[in-house]
Scaffold this motif. Structure first.
Motif, PDB file in Angstrom:
ATOM      1  N   GLY A  10      42.465  31.087  37.443  1.00 50.46           N
ATOM      2  CA  GLY A  10      42.681  31.652  36.113  1.00 50.46           C
ATOM      3  C   GLY A  10      42.807  30.693  34.910  1.00 50.46           C
ATOM      4  O   GLY A  10      42.675  31.296  33.979  1.00 50.46           O
ATOM      5  N   SER A  11      42.947  29.572  35.135  1.00 50.96           N
ATOM      6  CA  SER A  11      42.655  28.739  34.133  1.00 50.96           C
ATOM      7  C   SER A  11      41.373  27.732  34.282  1.00 50.96           C
ATOM      8  O   SER A  11      40.475  27.893  33.482  1.00 50.96           O
ATOM      9  N   GLY A  47      45.030  36.810  35.912  1.00 55.87           N
ATOM     10  CA  GLY A  47      45.298  37.012  34.429  1.00 55.87           C
ATOM     11  C   GLY A  47      43.903  37.710  33.695  1.00 55.87           C
ATOM     12  O   GLY A  47      42.928  37.526  34.186  1.00 55.87           O
ATOM     13  N   ALA A  48      44.249  38.634  32.920  1.00 51.78           N
ATOM     14  CA  ALA A  48      43.133  39.447  32.283  1.00 51.78           C
ATOM     15  C   ALA A  48      42.128  38.470  31.659  1.00 51.78           C
ATOM     16  O   ALA A  48      40.905  38.945  31.580  1.00 51.78           O
ATOM     17  N   GLU A  49      42.427  37.352  31.338  1.00 51.06           N
ATOM     18  CA  GLU A  49      41.434  36.675  30.679  1.00 51.06           C
ATOM     19  C   GLU A  49      40.552  35.717  31.146  1.00 51.06           C
ATOM     20  O   GLU A  49      39.593  35.296  31.067  1.00 51.06           O
ATOM     21  N   GLU A  82      46.574  38.262  39.853  1.00 55.73           N
ATOM     22  CA  GLU A  82      46.865  37.121  40.285  1.00 55.73           C
ATOM     23  C   GLU A  82      46.285  36.172  39.405  1.00 55.73           C
ATOM     24  O   GLU A  82      46.746  34.772  39.159  1.00 55.73           O
ATOM     25  N   ASN A 135      36.304  38.270  26.814  1.00 55.26           N
ATOM     26  CA  ASN A 135      36.500  37.295  27.387  1.00 55.26           C
ATOM     27  C   ASN A 135      35.126  36.334  27.360  1.00 55.26           C
ATOM     28  O   ASN A 135      35.212  35.104  27.274  1.00 55.26           O
ATOM     29  N   LEU A 178      43.323  40.899  38.519  1.00 52.84           N
ATOM     30  CA  LEU A 178      43.776  40.803  37.442  1.00 52.84           C
ATOM     31  C   LEU A 178      45.263  40.382  37.557  1.00 52.84           C
ATOM     32  O   LEU A 178      45.815  39.533  36.641  1.00 52.84           O
ATOM     33  N   GLU A 183      47.941  27.637  40.011  1.00 54.84           N
ATOM     34  CA  GLU A 183      47.856  27.224  38.539  1.00 54.84           C
ATOM     35  C   GLU A 183      46.573  27.244  38.273  1.00 54.84           C
ATOM     36  O   GLU A 183      46.039  27.210  36.856  1.00 54.84           O
TER      37      GLU A 183
END
Ligand code: MN
Length: 323
Positions: free
Chosen positions: A253-254, A277-279, A275, A316, A273, A250
């Motif tokens: 990507g954050s 996330g696109a952001e 695993e 982004n 992307l 978690e």
């Protein structure tokens, strides 16, 4: 005349050489062939001619520049590390000042001392208008997950700028690389070293203590997008007393974001992307070590959704850097 692309392009693993910093880089560039070295040096030493022509030719609108490795991470002396970082940051700020719509800056930081690093990051962001920092890995074997770096991460979080963790050689080369210099550097070893450093930050609880701190990894995440499930699964089996507030995957990507620098292949991009996330995925080139045309052609043509391509190319980065 700038090439017009379907999507605006922003890049931010793009390197230059501060005059006088060549000595630090000798460890890396001594392996290059003389003709390659001459071209590379010209590209690194230049900010506003060869570079802008290359950006225009391939439709790159805006680049955030950083001192090439190892920079001040290669400096042994603390007070000199600080003065050299300041000098490099001032030099870059002056260059950006001539082209404020084309260039931004990442600070060089004397990570030898967390307090001085925080002070210089603050100065670079508040006084020079820099967009964050790019640090070339460990500082003489010190990694940045220890609690002595909490005041530095507090500063990163407070300033709300990202920290680009760029590769470096391992402090001590593991025995597995003995007699294999071809795999201990950029081809493989830098990824292992840098992903491991990022995992030290993650498992060291940096992102639990500083939940909005953001670390960027280049080279499609240095291999990490391939292993989130295994990280979660094996950490739950072997936690060694480490407690995290979230499962390891978690934080990917954050708190940990990535760029596509130096990886122009569809399958790893799609894995990243899926695993992370696109952001969390952003375009970059790694100029002048990588080829701008190859990178631009890849991101313009790879088979992904158009809204995702737009996010990777510029959307982004605009959010992250408040452009
Ligand atoms: Mn690079």
């Amino acid at each position: 005349m700038m090439k017009t692309n379907k999507y605006r392009k922003i890049t931010f693993e793009e390197h230059f050489m501060t005059p006088g910093f060549e000595e630090y880089s000798k460890v890396f560039i001594k392996h290059l062939k003389p003709e390659m070295l001459a071209k590379l040096s010209a590209q690194l030493n230049d900010i506003d001619e060869i570079r802008i022509a290359e950006m225009d030719k391939h439709g790159i609108d805006y680049s955030i520049l950083s001192q090439t490795g190892p920079g001040v991470q290669g400096e042994q002396d603390l007070s000199r590390a600080l003065s050299q970082a300041q000098r490099s940051n001032d030099y870059l700020a002056e260059k950006i000042h001539n082209h404020p719509t084309r260039f931004g800056g990442f600070a060089s930081l004397p990570m030898h001392d967390p307090k001085l690093a925080a002070q210089e990051l603050t100065r670079a962001v508040k006084e020079l208008g820099f967009k964050g920092a790019l640090v070339n890995g460990h500082t003489h074997g010190t990694y940045y997950d220890g609690v002595q770096y909490d005041e530095f991460w507090a500063c990163v979080q407070e300033l709300d700028v990202p920290f680009y963790l760029h590769p470096a050689d391992a402090f001590v080369f593991p025995q597995v690389f003995d007699n294999h210099p071809e795999i201990r550097g950029a081809a493989w070893g830098w990824g292992v070293e840098t992903a491991s450093h990022a995992l030290r930050l993650l498992f060291g609880g940096v992102f639990d203590r500083f939940p909005s701190a953001k670390v960027i990894l280049g080279h499609m995440g240095e291999g990490l997008p391939f292993i989130p499930w295994r990280l979660d699964n094996r950490f739950s089996a072997y936690p060694f007393g480490v407690h995290l507030e979230r499962s390891p995957s978690e934080y990917l990507g954050s708190n940990i974001l990535i760029t596509t620098s130096g990886v122009c292949a569809a399958a790893p991009l799609k894995c990243a992307l899926a695993e992370m996330g696109a952001e969390a995925v952003m375009f970059s080139v790694d100029y002048p070590y990588e080829d701008t045309e190859t990178a631009v052609n890849f991101i313009d043509s790879v088979d992904i959704e158009e809204d995702v391509r737009s996010m990777i190319c510029h959307g982004n980065a605009e959010l992250l850097f408040k452009l």
